[in-house]
Design a protein around this motif. Structure first.
Motif, short mmCIF file in Angstrom:
data_model
loop_
_atom_site.label_atom_id
_atom_site.label_comp_id
_atom_site.label_asym_id
_atom_site.label_seq_id
_atom_site.Cartn_x
_atom_site.Cartn_y
_atom_site.Cartn_z
N PHE A 151 -7.91 -1.23 -11.52
CA PHE A 151 -6.64 -1.60 -10.90
C PHE A 151 -6.89 -2.54 -9.73
N GLY A 152 -5.95 -3.46 -9.49
CA GLY A 152 -6.08 -4.35 -8.34
C GLY A 152 -4.75 -4.92 -7.92
N GLY A 153 -4.73 -5.45 -6.71
CA GLY A 153 -3.51 -6.07 -6.22
C GLY A 153 -3.69 -6.63 -4.83
N PHE A 154 -2.62 -7.20 -4.30
CA PHE A 154 -2.63 -7.73 -2.95
C PHE A 154 -1.21 -7.72 -2.39
N ILE A 155 -1.13 -7.70 -1.06
CA ILE A 155 0.14 -7.79 -0.34
C ILE A 155 -0.06 -8.82 0.77
N GLY A 156 0.92 -9.69 0.95
CA GLY A 156 0.79 -10.72 1.97
C GLY A 156 2.09 -10.96 2.72
N VAL A 157 1.95 -11.46 3.94
CA VAL A 157 3.10 -11.87 4.76
C VAL A 157 2.75 -13.21 5.40
N ASP A 158 3.64 -14.19 5.27
CA ASP A 158 3.49 -15.49 5.90
C ASP A 158 4.64 -15.70 6.89
N TYR A 159 4.28 -16.06 8.13
CA TYR A 159 5.27 -16.34 9.15
C TYR A 159 5.18 -17.81 9.53
N ILE A 160 6.23 -18.57 9.25
CA ILE A 160 6.27 -20.00 9.54
C ILE A 160 6.90 -20.17 10.92
N HIS A 161 6.06 -20.24 11.93
CA HIS A 161 6.55 -20.25 13.30
C HIS A 161 7.25 -21.56 13.64
N SER A 162 6.69 -22.68 13.16
CA SER A 162 7.26 -24.00 13.47
C SER A 162 6.73 -25.00 12.45
N ASP A 163 7.05 -26.27 12.65
CA ASP A 163 6.52 -27.30 11.76
C ASP A 163 5.01 -27.43 11.87
N ARG A 164 4.44 -26.94 12.97
CA ARG A 164 3.00 -27.06 13.21
C ARG A 164 2.22 -25.78 12.92
N TRP A 165 2.78 -24.64 13.28
CA TRP A 165 2.03 -23.38 13.23
C TRP A 165 2.56 -22.45 12.13
N ALA A 166 1.61 -21.84 11.42
CA ALA A 166 1.92 -20.79 10.43
C ALA A 166 0.88 -19.69 10.56
N TYR A 167 1.32 -18.44 10.41
CA TYR A 167 0.43 -17.29 10.53
C TYR A 167 0.52 -16.45 9.26
N SER A 168 -0.61 -15.90 8.84
CA SER A 168 -0.66 -15.18 7.56
C SER A 168 -1.45 -13.89 7.68
N LEU A 169 -0.99 -12.90 6.93
CA LEU A 169 -1.67 -11.61 6.78
C LEU A 169 -1.80 -11.34 5.30
N LEU A 170 -3.02 -11.03 4.84
CA LEU A 170 -3.26 -10.77 3.43
C LEU A 170 -4.13 -9.53 3.28
N TYR A 171 -3.69 -8.61 2.42
CA TYR A 171 -4.45 -7.40 2.13
C TYR A 171 -4.83 -7.40 0.66
N ASN A 172 -6.13 -7.36 0.38
CA ASN A 172 -6.66 -7.29 -0.99
C ASN A 172 -7.21 -5.89 -1.25
N TYR A 173 -6.83 -5.32 -2.39
CA TYR A 173 -7.36 -4.02 -2.77
C TYR A 173 -7.63 -4.02 -4.27
N THR A 174 -8.85 -3.62 -4.66
CA THR A 174 -9.18 -3.44 -6.07
C THR A 174 -10.05 -2.20 -6.22
N ASP A 175 -9.85 -1.49 -7.31
CA ASP A 175 -10.58 -0.26 -7.60
C ASP A 175 -11.26 -0.40 -8.96
N ALA A 176 -12.59 -0.39 -8.97
CA ALA A 176 -13.34 -0.57 -10.21
C ALA A 176 -13.14 0.58 -11.18
N ASN A 177 -12.78 1.75 -10.70
CA ASN A 177 -12.44 2.90 -11.52
C ASN A 177 -13.50 3.20 -12.59
N ASP A 178 -13.21 2.96 -13.89
CA ASP A 178 -14.16 3.31 -14.95
C ASP A 178 -15.42 2.46 -14.94
N LEU A 179 -15.39 1.35 -14.21
CA LEU A 179 -16.58 0.49 -14.13
C LEU A 179 -17.55 0.95 -13.04
N GLU A 180 -17.13 1.92 -12.23
CA GLU A 180 -18.03 2.48 -11.23
C GLU A 180 -19.15 3.25 -11.91
#
Length: 277
Positions: free
Chosen positions: A183-212
């Motif tokens: 299983f795998g996935g991600f969650i992200g948030v982008d904040y466009i502060h202005s024409d010049r500045w943008a801020y981002s948060l990204l969370y990556n999670y994956t579980d190898a499960n049966d491949l462990e």
């Protein structure tokens, strides 16, 4: 020279209101386009699952509030399958899926209460893992199934959020007759502060499960990281990036014959420039 993405598209084939894309493209673009992400860190589940560059055809159609897409791909025909090490993701990753395994995939999307919702499924084949630690490809064609959900919306007019969840089934990928799920996935948030500045948060999670505990490099599918990034746009096509990645996954001691798994931490900080012409 390697061309990764190059395609022809038409939004109304023979006056049917059906759109078509033909050529090299990224399967994952149906959900979230990797090329326009604001972080240097990738949407890792797409790379781990091989839902990136392929060649084929994609049809799409809008039926009222529902978007429909159906595609067929058969690998990308690129013989150069280059191994890279990306900052923040130190395990090997292959840029191109150069086999000719055919796959069908599709997505149904709609908006519910201001939230864009999509259901995705991919059914195809891939060569089995072979050689020491699964570093090579064998001669068997094995079934591969991926399915999941993608969501996106806005918290405020300047704050965008997005999420992807994918369940994967690889039949007989290592041992014939054994089904490996992960299983795998991600969650992200982008904040466009202005024409010049943008801020981002990204969370990556994956579980190898049966491949462990398979003593293969696919134990390295395990991932748990948070990425923080700030982008400053000098021009529309030139930006500077400051980014920090925090590895939340515990490292493991060397074990097995080939010492596979999450052996080292993957924290990083980077400063760079990104340009497009």
């Amino acid at each position: 020279v390697i061309v990764e993405d190059a395609w022809y598209s038409h939004d109304d084939v023979f006056g049917t209101d059906v759109g078509m894309m033909l050529g090299h493209f990224q399967v994952s673009d149906l959900m979230f386009a990797r090329e326009v992400r604001l972080t240097f860190q990738d949407y890792m589940v797409y790379r781990m699952d091989g839902l990136t560059a392929d060649r084929g055809v994609l049809f799409d159609y809008t039926a009222g509030p529902v978007d429909l897409a159906l595609g067929w791909v058969k690998g990308n025909g690129i013989e150069e399958n280059l191994t890279i090490n990306s900052p923040g993701y130190k395990r090997p990753d292959h840029l191109f899926d150069n086999d000719s395994g055919k796959a069908l995939f599709g997505r149904i999307g709609t908006d519910i209460g201001g939230v864009a919702l999509g259901l995705f499924v991919y059914s195809g084949s891939q060569k089995n893992a072979a050689a020491p630690a699964g570093t090579g490809s064998g001669d068997r064609d094995t079934d591969k199934l991926s399915w999941g959900i993608d969501l996106s919306g806005k918290f405020t007019p300047k704050t965008y959020w997005f999420a992807q969840l994918l369940q994967n089934e690889w039949d007989g990928f290592i041992d014939a007759g054994t089904r490996y799920t992960w299983f795998g996935g991600f969650i992200g948030v982008d904040y466009i502060h202005s024409d010049r500045w943008a801020y981002s948060l990204l969370y990556n999670y994956t579980d190898a499960n049966d491949l462990e505990n398979t003593d293969t490099i696919y134990e390295g599918i395990d991932m748990n990281s948070v990425t923080l990034a700030a982008s400053y746009y000098f021009m529309r096509n030139i930006k500077g990036v400051i980014e920090v990645n925090l590895d939340l996954l515990d490292t493991v001691d060397q074990s097995g014959t080939y010492y596979t798994g999450h052996l080292t931490g993957e924290n990083y900080a980077l400063i760079g420039f990104d340009a497009a012409f």
